[in-house]
Design a protein around this motif. Sequence first.
Motif, PDB file in Angstrom:
ATOM      1  N   ILE A 127      44.141  66.933  17.598  1.00  0.00           N
ATOM      2  CA  ILE A 127      45.355  67.643  18.014  1.00  0.00           C
ATOM      3  C   ILE A 127      45.077  68.442  19.283  1.00  0.00           C
ATOM      4  CG2 ILE A 127      46.892  69.552  17.381  1.00  0.00           C
ATOM      5  CD1 ILE A 127      46.763  68.502  14.492  1.00  0.00           C
ATOM      6  N   LEU A 128      43.941  69.143  19.300  1.00  0.00           N
ATOM      7  CA  LEU A 128      43.570  69.916  20.482  1.00  0.00           C
ATOM      8  C   LEU A 128      43.405  68.999  21.690  1.00  0.00           C
ATOM      9  CD1 LEU A 128      42.727  72.603  21.792  1.00  0.00           C
ATOM     10  CD2 LEU A 128      40.388  72.152  21.005  1.00  0.00           C
ATOM     11  N   TYR A 129      42.868  67.801  21.482  1.00  0.00           N
ATOM     12  CA  TYR A 129      42.682  66.862  22.593  1.00  0.00           C
ATOM     13  C   TYR A 129      44.005  66.525  23.267  1.00  0.00           C
ATOM     14  CZ  TYR A 129      42.185  62.525  25.136  1.00  0.00           C
ATOM     15  OH  TYR A 129      42.258  61.575  26.132  1.00  0.00           O
ATOM     16  N   TRP A 130      45.026  66.161  22.495  1.00  0.00           N
ATOM     17  CA  TRP A 130      46.296  65.769  23.097  1.00  0.00           C
ATOM     18  C   TRP A 130      46.960  66.925  23.825  1.00  0.00           C
ATOM     19  CZ3 TRP A 130      46.631  61.021  24.018  1.00  0.00           C
ATOM     20  CH2 TRP A 130      46.209  60.048  23.118  1.00  0.00           C
ATOM     21  N   SER A 131      46.737  68.123  23.335  1.00  0.00           N
ATOM     22  CA  SER A 131      47.321  69.287  23.995  1.00  0.00           C
ATOM     23  C   SER A 131      46.558  69.654  25.258  1.00  0.00           C
ATOM     24  CB  SER A 131      47.342  70.483  23.036  1.00  0.00           C
ATOM     25  OG  SER A 131      47.944  71.605  23.635  1.00  0.00           O
ATOM     26  N   TYR A 132      45.223  69.636  25.191  1.00  0.00           N
ATOM     27  CA  TYR A 132      44.409  70.028  26.343  1.00  0.00           C
ATOM     28  C   TYR A 132      44.385  68.958  27.432  1.00  0.00           C
ATOM     29  CZ  TYR A 132      40.350  70.856  29.264  1.00  0.00           C
ATOM     30  OH  TYR A 132      39.531  71.005  30.357  1.00  0.00           O
ATOM     31  N   GLN A 133      44.089  67.723  27.058  1.00  0.00           N
ATOM     32  CA  GLN A 133      43.867  66.679  28.058  1.00  0.00           C
ATOM     33  C   GLN A 133      45.164  66.128  28.627  1.00  0.00           C
ATOM     34  OE1 GLN A 133      40.949  65.960  29.163  1.00  0.00           O
ATOM     35  NE2 GLN A 133      41.439  64.230  30.509  1.00  0.00           N
ATOM     36  N   HIS A 134      46.216  66.032  27.812  1.00  0.00           N
ATOM     37  CA  HIS A 134      47.443  65.387  28.254  1.00  0.00           C
ATOM     38  C   HIS A 134      48.665  66.306  28.238  1.00  0.00           C
ATOM     39  CE1 HIS A 134      45.627  61.395  28.540  1.00  0.00           C
ATOM     40  NE2 HIS A 134      44.973  61.693  27.434  1.00  0.00           N
ATOM     41  N   ILE A 137      53.279  65.864  19.746  1.00  0.00           N
ATOM     42  CA  ILE A 137      52.089  65.591  18.937  1.00  0.00           C
ATOM     43  C   ILE A 137      52.491  65.352  17.489  1.00  0.00           C
ATOM     44  CG2 ILE A 137      49.884  66.523  18.141  1.00  0.00           C
ATOM     45  CD1 ILE A 137      49.774  68.166  20.730  1.00  0.00           C
ATOM     46  N   ALA A 138      53.419  66.170  16.983  1.00  0.00           N
ATOM     47  CA  ALA A 138      53.863  66.015  15.602  1.00  0.00           C
ATOM     48  C   ALA A 138      54.624  64.706  15.395  1.00  0.00           C
ATOM     49  CB  ALA A 138      54.743  67.196  15.205  1.00  0.00           C
ATOM     50  N   SER A 139      55.279  64.201  16.441  1.00  0.00           N
ATOM     51  CA  SER A 139      56.087  62.981  16.332  1.00  0.00           C
ATOM     52  C   SER A 139      55.259  61.708  16.424  1.00  0.00           C
ATOM     53  CB  SER A 139      57.161  62.968  17.428  1.00  0.00           C
ATOM     54  OG  SER A 139      58.041  64.062  17.294  1.00  0.00           O
ATOM     55  N   LEU A 140      53.975  61.823  16.742  1.00  0.00           N
ATOM     56  CA  LEU A 140      53.127  60.637  16.876  1.00  0.00           C
ATOM     57  C   LEU A 140      52.981  59.934  15.526  1.00  0.00           C
ATOM     58  CD1 LEU A 140      51.340  59.234  19.075  1.00  0.00           C
ATOM     59  CD2 LEU A 140      49.415  60.512  18.134  1.00  0.00           C
ATOM     60  N   ASN A 141      53.189  58.614  15.515  1.00  0.00           N
ATOM     61  CA  ASN A 141      53.069  57.815  14.300  1.00  0.00           C
ATOM     62  C   ASN A 141      51.821  56.937  14.351  1.00  0.00           C
ATOM     63  OD1 ASN A 141      55.464  58.758  13.065  1.00  0.00           O
ATOM     64  ND2 ASN A 141      56.681  57.357  14.315  1.00  0.00           N
ATOM     65  N   LYS A 172      51.245  55.972  22.338  1.00  0.00           N
ATOM     66  CA  LYS A 172      52.608  55.982  22.884  1.00  0.00           C
ATOM     67  C   LYS A 172      53.326  57.247  22.423  1.00  0.00           C
ATOM     68  CE  LYS A 172      55.547  53.071  21.151  1.00  0.00           C
ATOM     69  NZ  LYS A 172      56.218  51.797  20.836  1.00  0.00           N
ATOM     70  N   PHE A 173      53.679  58.086  23.384  1.00  0.00           N
ATOM     71  CA  PHE A 173      54.435  59.303  23.115  1.00  0.00           C
ATOM     72  C   PHE A 173      55.829  59.152  23.724  1.00  0.00           C
ATOM     73  CE2 PHE A 173      50.096  60.632  22.682  1.00  0.00           C
ATOM     74  CZ  PHE A 173      50.106  61.660  21.752  1.00  0.00           C
ATOM     75  N   TYR A 174      56.686  60.127  23.440  1.00  0.00           N
ATOM     76  CA  TYR A 174      58.016  60.141  24.039  1.00  0.00           C
ATOM     77  C   TYR A 174      58.278  61.523  24.628  1.00  0.00           C
ATOM     78  CZ  TYR A 174      58.903  55.738  21.646  1.00  0.00           C
ATOM     79  OH  TYR A 174      58.830  54.439  21.221  1.00  0.00           O
ATOM     80  N   ALA A 175      59.030  61.542  25.715  1.00  0.00           N
ATOM     81  CA  ALA A 175      59.348  62.813  26.368  1.00  0.00           C
ATOM     82  C   ALA A 175      60.142  63.692  25.410  1.00  0.00           C
ATOM     83  CB  ALA A 175      60.141  62.562  27.654  1.00  0.00           C
ATOM     84  N   PRO A 183      59.156  55.668  26.700  1.00  0.00           N
ATOM     85  CA  PRO A 183      57.815  55.945  26.172  1.00  0.00           C
ATOM     86  C   PRO A 183      56.852  56.380  27.266  1.00  0.00           C
ATOM     87  CG  PRO A 183      58.205  53.578  26.272  1.00  0.00           C
ATOM     88  CD  PRO A 183      59.511  54.238  26.593  1.00  0.00           C
ATOM     89  N   MET A 184      55.904  57.226  26.890  1.00  0.00           N
ATOM     90  CA  MET A 184      54.851  57.695  27.777  1.00  0.00           C
ATOM     91  C   MET A 184      53.534  57.170  27.220  1.00  0.00           C
ATOM     92  SD  MET A 184      56.212  61.640  27.996  1.00  0.00           S
ATOM     93  CE  MET A 184      54.819  62.217  28.981  1.00  0.00           C
TER      94      MET A 184
END
Length: 513
Positions: free
Chosen positions: A222-229, A236-240, A260-263, A274-275
Amino acid sequence: MVSASPTNPTNDYSTVLNVVRTSLPVMPTVIRYEDDYAGKIRSVSTEKDPNVWEIIADGKRKIIRWDTLPLESVPFLKGWLAWHLARHDATSSLYRASSMASQATDLAVFLGGLLNEPHVSAAYWRDVVVTTARHSSQLELLKSILQFFCESFVGPWTPAHADMVRQWPWGIRKDFRKTVRTGEAFLTMDEERLIISYFDDLNRQIHQGHFVSSAELRSACILYWSYQHAFRTIQIASLNVEDITIREPFSSGPPTIHAKFYAAKQRTSEKRVPMLRKVKSEWASMMAEYQRRRIASPNMFVTEKDRPQSFFGLPPQRIQIIIKAATFKVTAIERTQTELRHTGAQRLVDAGATEIELADYLGHSDITSGLAYFEASPTQADRVNKALGISPIFGNITSFLSTSMLRKEQLLKLPPDSQVGAVPHGIAIFGIGGCSQGQSLCEKNPALSCYTCSKFLPLADSKIHKEVRDHFQGVVKFFADESKGESASPAFMQLRRTLEAVESLILTIEEEE
């Protein structure tokens, strides 16, 4: 229409509201909206219980009790919320609904003055609303309601007045980018270095087969997606689970992982684009290990029945708590997702990104949203000076990570494997210190990475480290010249971090001497 003066449109707001309410559009019996987080269409029945509406979005639930709001303004607020849910993102509607419920009394007063002829309402906005509104959120909400009036031909308002309303002054608005301009929103170089070292160590442990608890593994990912991207908590919570793609390597290297994330926080409810993001190869082991455990034991991670395929199995509120706890654990300073996002954006801009590249990184639909980061960013000359450690603008030299230093006789007694030595970029570097781990077990670039590593035991001799600094400055200038203005190359950024650490160490040694 009731006559009114610009500064006091009418003393009988109820009369104005009752005259105009007949022009409101017919209320639908069912309002449907999309909850992107839950991945489903939700609905609000306006007939089942007219006094109670329930709105659910992003793992949050809001109950609106219309019978507790000012009676004369309820039809207007109901019409506006139905309009907003049908046209805008559910997250935005949830936020607006909460603001409306908490400020309904003030809104009722202002609405009486804003349902007069547009030129009278414009003067009322300028002379009364802007000067007496208690929160900027009130102004934002009132403008949204007026946009509904314009689109729906409520009272004297028509679609032709929409642009006029957009141009009305905001008064003194809260500067949401103030901390960006002052630099308060950014992590320090020390904090970033500790986070990077934490990811390095954690992935090394996993690669070597050491046990890491599932709780720590999820927290680190979780910290990775917040820090790096720089992703928001809702993203982050919506990631499946199906949003993560892992391609195993042909050799013994790390896997290739894409997500694959979404704005989020978009202004409309249009189809989201998608991002796609790639996990940094050095840190892919922890993400791959977490996915393996998530698939093997789904009941251990999923806590929400509406989202059985959730990758992290947590709502946005819990994601924020974990980010704060993880940053405190790693750096001893609690940081929010917003601060990590600001830091990521500024890091990208400092590296030479364009407005379009920044908007793509942050998921902004409007490239002007990130201009504050460019205002705070240095010029190319300052970037080079910062890398050289000589810019007064960036004179906040970071503290050195290690508190242990070696005397020359102590260094010579260390085993050869524990004495740091290498030839980076053709420069022979020996005798700068020791390594508590041993160079043969180090997966980093010796000498270049030592100064930013917590396992480094530097020699307590400033002269040795000044020679290293002088050699590296020449290498930095070479990379700056070769990059033709682009300072985002990994080599350039690594040298910059190393030089800042070397300079900090020199100052520390000189103070002790």
